[in-house]
Design an enzyme around this catalytic site. Structure first.
Site, short mmCIF file in Angstrom:
data_model
loop_
_atom_site.label_atom_id
_atom_site.label_comp_id
_atom_site.label_asym_id
_atom_site.label_seq_id
_atom_site.Cartn_x
_atom_site.Cartn_y
_atom_site.Cartn_z
N GLY B 62 0.77 -1.16 0.08
CA GLY B 62 -0.02 -0.01 0.02
C GLY B 62 0.98 1.35 0.04
O GLY B 62 1.76 1.69 -0.70
N SER B 63 0.62 2.23 1.06
CA SER B 63 0.97 3.43 0.82
C SER B 63 2.23 3.76 0.82
O SER B 63 3.26 3.23 1.31
CB SER B 63 0.28 4.15 2.13
OG SER B 63 0.59 5.76 1.93
#
Lengths: 411, 136
Positions: B62-63
């Site tokens: 993810g991020s």
């Protein structure tokens, strides 16, 4: 890692301390990734401007105090304040002050104050094959997949470091051979109606992120010429569920006019999606399936003109019985008349979004969204339960004041 | 006692008990920068605190803001004692590299081989220094 004489000179401080620190960060990251050299980038998109704590503000202010200046056109992702609607954000005085100082520091560095996670819909569209340095996972996925420009997933701080020196490590998705699909995701076993519904795309992205991760997929079986908003929703969901930096949609994305182009003629294994797999991915996006809905959250990534029109069409002049938060770009707010949506009960949020900044009431509750990314991050970031549905489901729920979800497509 | 050696992503040293995280974790949206606890309720290690632990992290996801969360943990002096990865993660490493540039301190981060990573069992005491990991 070979630095050119010029790059070495910059790292040693010949062009000031801001560029020196930036060059060291870019070079050190390149070293640990095994990049042989740095390459020149044409633009940057910076995600590091969102306040997560004082350290990020101190870092940006250090660069600004050292007279740093971006070397290439650079856009900014969201910050932690809505500067068009300052009362929206509930953060305490310290949060507001430090977030604001951070945003000003990035502006001082010469970045364009776009404050959006959809810079690609605010005019920042590098050409096919161009090397760039972008941060923010959805922006990276869109840049690579839909624009065909080349970037790795540049983390906070490396994004601005690349922008200051106009360089990035030469590795990963900057190289054509690493952009080849190694797995084919065949959607032809799903109903044509589902494959042509907006609500399917974040679910497909969620499946892709969770199962394929950082591998590169070529998705087949979708109607050709998919619109940008669907690809944006797919990429955003994929990049929040897994480390997806690039995907190909055969017949829709520029490096995949054909399956053979997407795989660059190489071999790839095939996964055939079944309705059960997709239903399971959809169910993972919700943490609740019944009960009261407290609000609707839309616009992750930031709503486009097209999505705003679709919201208006579905609302059809009716009033919402709960807050409908619509996160969007400031340039769209500035050039559009959204008063009809606001009169209906929409709360327009610019420069930031409800999942990264305290805007929703901190009472907890259940929110409904059509965004895979909001669904993914909502529970941890907000303490809200989440129900995932289509934009039409969200609008009907808001108008009727109770959860309504069309199930027929998923059976 | 078992001595292992990994690829040094960020130099440093630290000692603590191993917190093993097999399920993919995103630091941003998964770890609270104010408490160092895993906040993602869907994560199997939900509520575990990273502070002072030697965190064996199988997979990041993810991020791209995970670097910012790690920097904040180091700045607030609630960081892990060391981070041992199964795969190189440039985004996380960046948090530690910036911490060093800003003078906040050094957080050891190593990439371990798959075989060595398997030896990093929950609760075992580990001392990390340079490229070396010593398990008691």
């Amino acid at each position: 890692m070979d630095l050119s004489p010029d790059e070495r000179r910059i790292a040693e401080g010949a062009e000031g301390p801001a560029k020196a620190m930036s060059m060291r960060l870019v070079a050190e990251t390149g070293r640990l990734l095994g990049a042989p050299r740095l390459l020149t980038v044409a633009s940057a998109h910076v995600d590091g401007c969102l306040y997560h704590g004082d350290s990020g503000t101190h870092f940006a202010e250090r660069l600004a105090a050292d007279r740093g200046r971006v070397a290439v056109p650079t856009t900014l992702n969201v910050g932690a304040l809505d500067m068009l609607h300052p009362d929206r954000v509930k953060g305490d005085a310290h949060h507001r002050e430090m977030a604001g100082r951070m945003m000003r520091a990035y502006e001082q560095l010469g970045c364009r104050p776009t404050w959006t996670c959809a810079p690609y819909q605010a005019g920042h569209r590098p050409a096919l094959g161009t090397d760039v340095a972008w941060g923010e996972s959805n922006a990276v996925a869109f840049c690579n997949s839909v624009l065909g420009a080349r970037t790795n997933r540049y983390g906070d701080f490396l994004d601005i470091a690349c922008a200051l020196v106009g360089r990035a490590p030469d590795y990963g998705l900057h190289r054509k051979e690493n952009r080849r699909a190694t797995v084919i995701v065949d959607t032809s076993g799903l109903s044509p109606a589902l494959r042509d519904a907006d609500v399917f795309y974040p679910v497909l992205g969620t499946w892709l992120g969770a199962v394929i991760g950082s591998e590169i997929a070529a998705i087949t079986g979708l109607p050709p010429g998919q619109n940008e908003d669907r690809l944006k929703a797919l990429g955003a969901a994929a990049a929040s569920a897994g480390a997806v930096g690039l995907f190909h949609v055969v017949g829709s994305t520029p490096e995949a006019p054909t399956l053979a182009a997407a795989t660059q003629g190489g071999t790839a294994r095939t996964i055939r999606l079944t309705p059960e797999m997709i239903r399971a991915a959809r169910d993972r996006l919700s943490t609740a399936s019944e009960g009261a809905i407290d609000c609707i959250a839309l616009g992750s990534p930031h709503f486009s003109e097209g999505e705003m029109s679709e919201l208006r069409r579905l609302a059809a002049g009716r009033r919402f019985r709960m807050p409908v938060y619509v996160c969007t770009r400031r340039d769209l707010v500035e050039k559009s008349d959204l008063s009809d949506l606001e009169d209906a009960g929409a709360v327009i949020v610019a420069d930031t979004c409800v999942v990264v900044t305290p805007i929703l009431p901190d009472t907890g509750g259940t929110l409904m969204t059509n965004s895979g990314k909001f669904a993914h991050y909502g529970p941890a970031n907000l303490g809200y339960d989440v129900v995932y549905g289509s934009l039409a489901d969200c609008v009907e729920t808001a108008v009727e004041g109770r959860l309504l979800r069309a199930e027929a497509l998923w059976r | 006692m078992t001595a292992l050696s990994g690829e040094m992503l960020v130099a440093g040293k630290g000692t603590g008990t191993i917190l093993r995280v097999d399920h993919a974790l995103s630091f941003w949206g998964g770890v609270d920068p104010k408490t160092a606890r895993i906040t993602d309720p869907r994560h199997p290690r939900h509520n575990e605190c990273l502070t002072g632990r030697v965190v064996a992290l199988a997979e990041l996801r993810g991020s791209s803001s995970s670097s910012a969360v790690l920097l904040e943990l180091i700045h607030a002096k609630i960081a892990p004692a060391a981070i041992l990865l199964r795969d190189t993660d440039a985004i996380l490493a960046l948090g530690a590299l910036v911490a060093r540039e800003m003078g906040y301190g050094d957080l050891a981060m190593l990439k371990m081989s798959r075989d060595d990573f398997a030896l990093l069992v929950e609760g075992r005491h580990a001392h990390v220094e340079g490229p070396r990991v010593v398990l008691d």
